[in-house]
Design an enzyme around this catalytic site. Structure first.
Site, short mmCIF file in Angstrom:
data_model
loop_
_atom_site.label_atom_id
_atom_site.label_comp_id
_atom_site.label_asym_id
_atom_site.label_seq_id
_atom_site.Cartn_x
_atom_site.Cartn_y
_atom_site.Cartn_z
CB CYS A 78 -0.89 -0.03 1.24
SG CYS A 78 -1.67 1.54 1.65
CD GLU A 79 0.10 5.24 -4.11
OE1 GLU A 79 -0.54 6.29 -4.27
OE2 GLU A 79 0.72 4.70 -5.05
CG HIS A 80 -2.49 5.65 0.84
ND1 HIS A 80 -3.75 5.22 0.51
CD2 HIS A 80 -2.13 6.53 -0.12
CE1 HIS A 80 -4.14 5.82 -0.59
NE2 HIS A 80 -3.18 6.61 -1.00
CG HIS A 81 -1.11 3.08 5.76
ND1 HIS A 81 -2.25 2.91 5.01
CD2 HIS A 81 -1.36 4.07 6.65
CE1 HIS A 81 -3.16 3.77 5.42
NE2 HIS A 81 -2.66 4.49 6.40
CD GLN A 120 -7.86 -4.54 -4.43
OE1 GLN A 120 -7.56 -4.57 -3.24
NE2 GLN A 120 -8.94 -5.15 -4.90
CG HIS A 148 -5.96 -3.52 1.18
ND1 HIS A 148 -5.24 -2.68 0.38
CD2 HIS A 148 -6.83 -4.17 0.35
CE1 HIS A 148 -5.65 -2.80 -0.87
NE2 HIS A 148 -6.62 -3.70 -0.92
CB CYS A 150 -3.41 -0.19 5.55
SG CYS A 150 -4.40 -0.35 4.06
#
Length: 189
Positions: A78-81, A120, A148, A150
């Site tokens: 995940c590019e956010h976390h 995704q 996920h 996250c």
């Protein structure tokens, strides 16, 4: 093509360990920065690859019905976390003029696209768009279902929750019967 800077990752991991109150020189953590750098190089090896490359070689076969490869396992970050998500991709397409790709190439396209900081939704559309551009099929339908971390290990903490994304291109955008056929085939054994 930019190479992974292992030394920079090692320094950053050491700083993270110190920031959370750990001792990076403790026996169990001494090699952790190196292991994480090696893991990140592997996990993000798709950054410098284009999934379209897998569709440069095609075959001509007298086949104008659906081709479906289902349950393609993948993992991504995940590019956010920067925590993993993982699941399965299902890819269907209808060849135009008998132009088909090697079956493994569909899995390789998913793998390459997933191996970068990612969403995704982007994996789903990138694979579908690459196939449309390179194979010019009558239609492509990509479904990805994933869990996920996250959502599992932080925040809402809901293990087992799955996210499903779909992308329909060509005939699948408007033909409900063809879409239903793919969904039925994916659900079958």
């Amino acid at each position: 093509m930019k190479e992974v800077d292992h030394e920079k990752i090692e320094k950053a991991v050491t700083m993270i360990l110190e920031a959370i109150g750990e001792d990076p020189s403790r026996e169990g953590l001494i090699e952790t920065p190196k292991r994480v750098a090696k893991m990140y190089a592997e996990a993000f090896e798709g950054l410098n690859k284009d999934p379209r490359q897998y569709f440069e070689t095609v075959f001509h076969e007298n086949h104008d019905e659906v081709v479906l490869v289902k349950d393609i396992p993948f993992h991504s970050m995940c590019e956010h976390h920067l925590v993993p998500f993982f699941g399965h991709a299902h890819i269907a397409y209808i060849p135009r003029n008998g132009v088909v790709a090697g079956l493994s190439k569909l899995a390789r396209a998913v793998e390459t696209t997933a191996r970068r900081p990612q969403l995704q939704e982007r994996i789903t559309s990138t694979v579908a768009n690459a196939m449309m551009e390179m194979l010019n099929p009558i239609g492509v339908y990509v479904i990805i279902e994933a869990e996920h971390m996250c959502m599992t290990m932080r925040g809402i903490k809901k293990p087992g929750a799955k996210t499903v994304t779909t992308v329909a291109r060509g005939v699948y955008e408007h033909d409900d019967v063809k879409r239903a056929e793919i969904l039925s085939l994916i659900k079958s054994v």
